[in-house]
Design a protein around this motif. Sequence first.
Motif, PDB file in Angstrom:
ATOM      1  N   THR A  71       0.856  -1.200   0.000  1.00 23.60           N
ATOM      2  CA  THR A  71       0.000   0.000   0.000  1.00 23.60           C
ATOM      3  C   THR A  71       0.888   1.246   0.000  1.00 23.60           C
ATOM      4  OG1 THR A  71      -0.092  -0.051   2.420  1.00 23.60           O
ATOM      5  CG2 THR A  71      -1.836  -1.188   1.246  1.00 23.60           C
ATOM      6  N   MET A  99      -0.413   8.281  -5.143  1.00 22.66           N
ATOM      7  CA  MET A  99      -1.271   9.318  -5.721  1.00 22.66           C
ATOM      8  C   MET A  99      -0.632  10.703  -5.698  1.00 22.66           C
ATOM      9  SD  MET A  99      -3.932   8.239  -7.117  1.00 22.66           S
ATOM     10  CE  MET A  99      -4.118   6.483  -7.335  1.00 22.66           C
ATOM     11  N   GLU A 100       0.275  10.906  -4.750  1.00 21.73           N
ATOM     12  CA  GLU A 100       0.948  12.206  -4.671  1.00 21.73           C
ATOM     13  C   GLU A 100       1.883  12.426  -5.864  1.00 21.73           C
ATOM     14  OE1 GLU A 100       2.726  12.785  -0.845  1.00 21.73           O
ATOM     15  OE2 GLU A 100       3.186  14.889  -1.226  1.00 21.73           O
ATOM     16  N   PRO A 117       2.083  11.216  -9.599  1.00 21.55           N
ATOM     17  CA  PRO A 117       1.557  10.478 -10.758  1.00 21.55           C
ATOM     18  C   PRO A 117       2.640   9.920 -11.682  1.00 21.55           C
ATOM     19  CG  PRO A 117       0.295  12.475 -10.405  1.00 21.55           C
ATOM     20  CD  PRO A 117       1.479  12.556  -9.487  1.00 21.55           C
ATOM     21  N   PHE A 149       3.468   6.018 -11.008  1.00 20.23           N
ATOM     22  CA  PHE A 149       2.548   4.887 -11.123  1.00 20.23           C
ATOM     23  C   PHE A 149       3.153   3.679 -11.834  1.00 20.23           C
ATOM     24  CE2 PHE A 149      -1.253   8.055 -11.268  1.00 20.23           C
ATOM     25  CZ  PHE A 149      -1.212   8.198  -9.897  1.00 20.23           C
ATOM     26  N   TYR A 158       4.629   0.063 -10.339  1.00 21.37           N
ATOM     27  CA  TYR A 158       3.981  -1.180 -10.760  1.00 21.37           C
ATOM     28  C   TYR A 158       5.028  -2.147 -11.350  1.00 21.37           C
ATOM     29  CZ  TYR A 158       0.705  -4.166 -13.349  1.00 21.37           C
ATOM     30  OH  TYR A 158       0.005  -5.224 -13.859  1.00 21.37           O
ATOM     31  N   TRP A 179      -1.022  -8.548  -8.715  1.00 25.79           N
ATOM     32  CA  TRP A 179      -1.461  -7.158  -8.932  1.00 25.79           C
ATOM     33  C   TRP A 179      -2.706  -6.824  -8.113  1.00 25.79           C
ATOM     34  CZ3 TRP A 179      -6.395  -6.619 -10.695  1.00 25.79           C
ATOM     35  CH2 TRP A 179      -6.943  -7.670 -11.441  1.00 25.79           C
ATOM     36  N   ILE A 212      -1.779  -4.967  -4.783  1.00 27.16           N
ATOM     37  CA  ILE A 212      -1.017  -3.716  -4.801  1.00 27.16           C
ATOM     38  C   ILE A 212      -2.031  -2.580  -4.762  1.00 27.16           C
ATOM     39  CG2 ILE A 212       0.626  -2.282  -6.090  1.00 27.16           C
ATOM     40  CD1 ILE A 212       1.577  -4.882  -7.469  1.00 27.16           C
ATOM     41  N   VAL A 213      -1.793  -1.597  -3.919  1.00 28.39           N
ATOM     42  CA  VAL A 213      -2.731  -0.483  -3.761  1.00 28.39           C
ATOM     43  C   VAL A 213      -1.970   0.838  -3.858  1.00 28.39           C
ATOM     44  CG1 VAL A 213      -4.493   0.575  -2.295  1.00 28.39           C
ATOM     45  CG2 VAL A 213      -4.108  -1.907  -2.186  1.00 28.39           C
ATOM     46  N   PHE A 214      -2.420   1.708  -4.768  1.00 33.12           N
ATOM     47  CA  PHE A 214      -1.919   3.081  -4.830  1.00 33.12           C
ATOM     48  C   PHE A 214      -2.972   3.958  -4.166  1.00 33.12           C
ATOM     49  CE2 PHE A 214       0.454   2.490  -9.183  1.00 33.12           C
ATOM     50  CZ  PHE A 214       1.350   1.629  -8.568  1.00 33.12           C
ATOM     51  N   CYS A 215      -2.588   4.669  -3.142  1.00 33.70           N
ATOM     52  CA  CYS A 215      -3.581   5.477  -2.436  1.00 33.70           C
ATOM     53  C   CYS A 215      -2.950   6.780  -1.970  1.00 33.70           C
ATOM     54  CB  CYS A 215      -4.154   4.693  -1.260  1.00 33.70           C
ATOM     55  SG  CYS A 215      -2.906   4.155  -0.075  1.00 33.70           S
ATOM     56  N   GLY A 216      -3.668   7.498  -1.114  1.00 35.31           N
ATOM     57  CA  GLY A 216      -3.138   8.743  -0.562  1.00 35.31           C
ATOM     58  C   GLY A 216      -3.279   8.646   0.949  1.00 35.31           C
ATOM     59  N   ASP A 217      -4.496   8.783   1.406  1.00 33.22           N
ATOM     60  CA  ASP A 217      -4.839   8.667   2.820  1.00 33.22           C
ATOM     61  C   ASP A 217      -4.981   7.177   3.165  1.00 33.22           C
ATOM     62  OD1 ASP A 217      -6.236   8.443   5.202  1.00 33.22           O
ATOM     63  OD2 ASP A 217      -7.489  10.188   4.817  1.00 33.22           O
TER      64      ASP A 217
END
Lengths: 174, 174
Positions: free
Chosen positions: A88, A92-93, A95, A98, A102, A114, A117-122
């Motif tokens: 995780t 996102m901060e 781009p 990405f 990956y 896949w 796998i997590v792309f997040c912010g908060d």
Amino acid sequence: MKRIAIDMDEVIADAYLRIIDWYERDFSRRISLEELQGKSFIDVVLPEHRGKIREYLHTDGFFKDMAVIPDSQEVIFELSKKYEIFITTAAMEFPTSFVHKYEWMKAHFPFIPWTHIVFCGDKSIIHADYLIDDRSRHFKGFTGQGILFTSPHNVHETWTPRVNNWQEVAALLL
Amino acid sequence: MKRIAIDMDEVIADAYLRIIDWYERDFSRRISLEELQGKSFIDVVLPEHRGKIREYLHTDGFFKDMAVIPDSQEVIFELSKKYEIFITTAAMEFPTSFVHKYEWMKAHFPFIPWTHIVFCGDKSIIHADYLIDDRSRHFKGFTGQGILFTSPHNVHETWTPRVNNWQEVAALLL
């Protein structure tokens, strides 16, 4: 099966080494990890170089081919037999990161699918039992147990449990 | 504040329209939404065209400039006053989609900050009270309430609650 969420930068991918290398390339000075204890990069460089440091993170290629943090592959592989593993990362901060992130995961952690796998912010959006991260701010709002992974910037922070390397993660969770 | 996680494709972004347009461009036949009721695209095209349909999803640009699902912007804006909103999309399956999805969100949902966008695969990682999605498989393992958003492929599925459009989401949650 309990679930562990694991951050990327400074936990499995050596982002600091990348900044140190690029800074040396651009300003002919190699910052040591000793100088960085309890500080951010911004604190140890000349004020006029700070903009450049911030720019690095938004530069295409910054997140490409980063070195793997020692023992992370072996320990996470062992953990994956006992726990469900998700990576995780607060991508996102940035781009431009990405695709590199990956591809990096595919190359260095091929045993993590896949779907995990997590792309997040908060990171309060993450539903897991444990979160291993070098930024304790991500533990706020996280409903599981935060585990602080030591990085130069967080050495003076008080958080329990703290792990200094992947062998200590193994001792704690295996 | 309760939290709503919202899927992208077929919930706020019109992915079906993109496939219909591209299929017409390539094979000179316009598939109607009526034909697609209870079916996937693969079922309604000639067997020799199926590979092309699968290819679309992995083509750079497929996720670019998609049409916005009617009323989603207005209703989500209203929801954002009462709930915490996260956009949670299974982008990990389609790496060519990352940047386009990110840019699309900035263009069409500027009131949703980057911290509240999540690219994932398995949505059981999402920690929220509600998940609005057109794929009920994502509700498996999700600890909140799944809300099925009607899309041609899911019309014969039994799930409660189901919403047919964004006005029905407003009636349910506002």
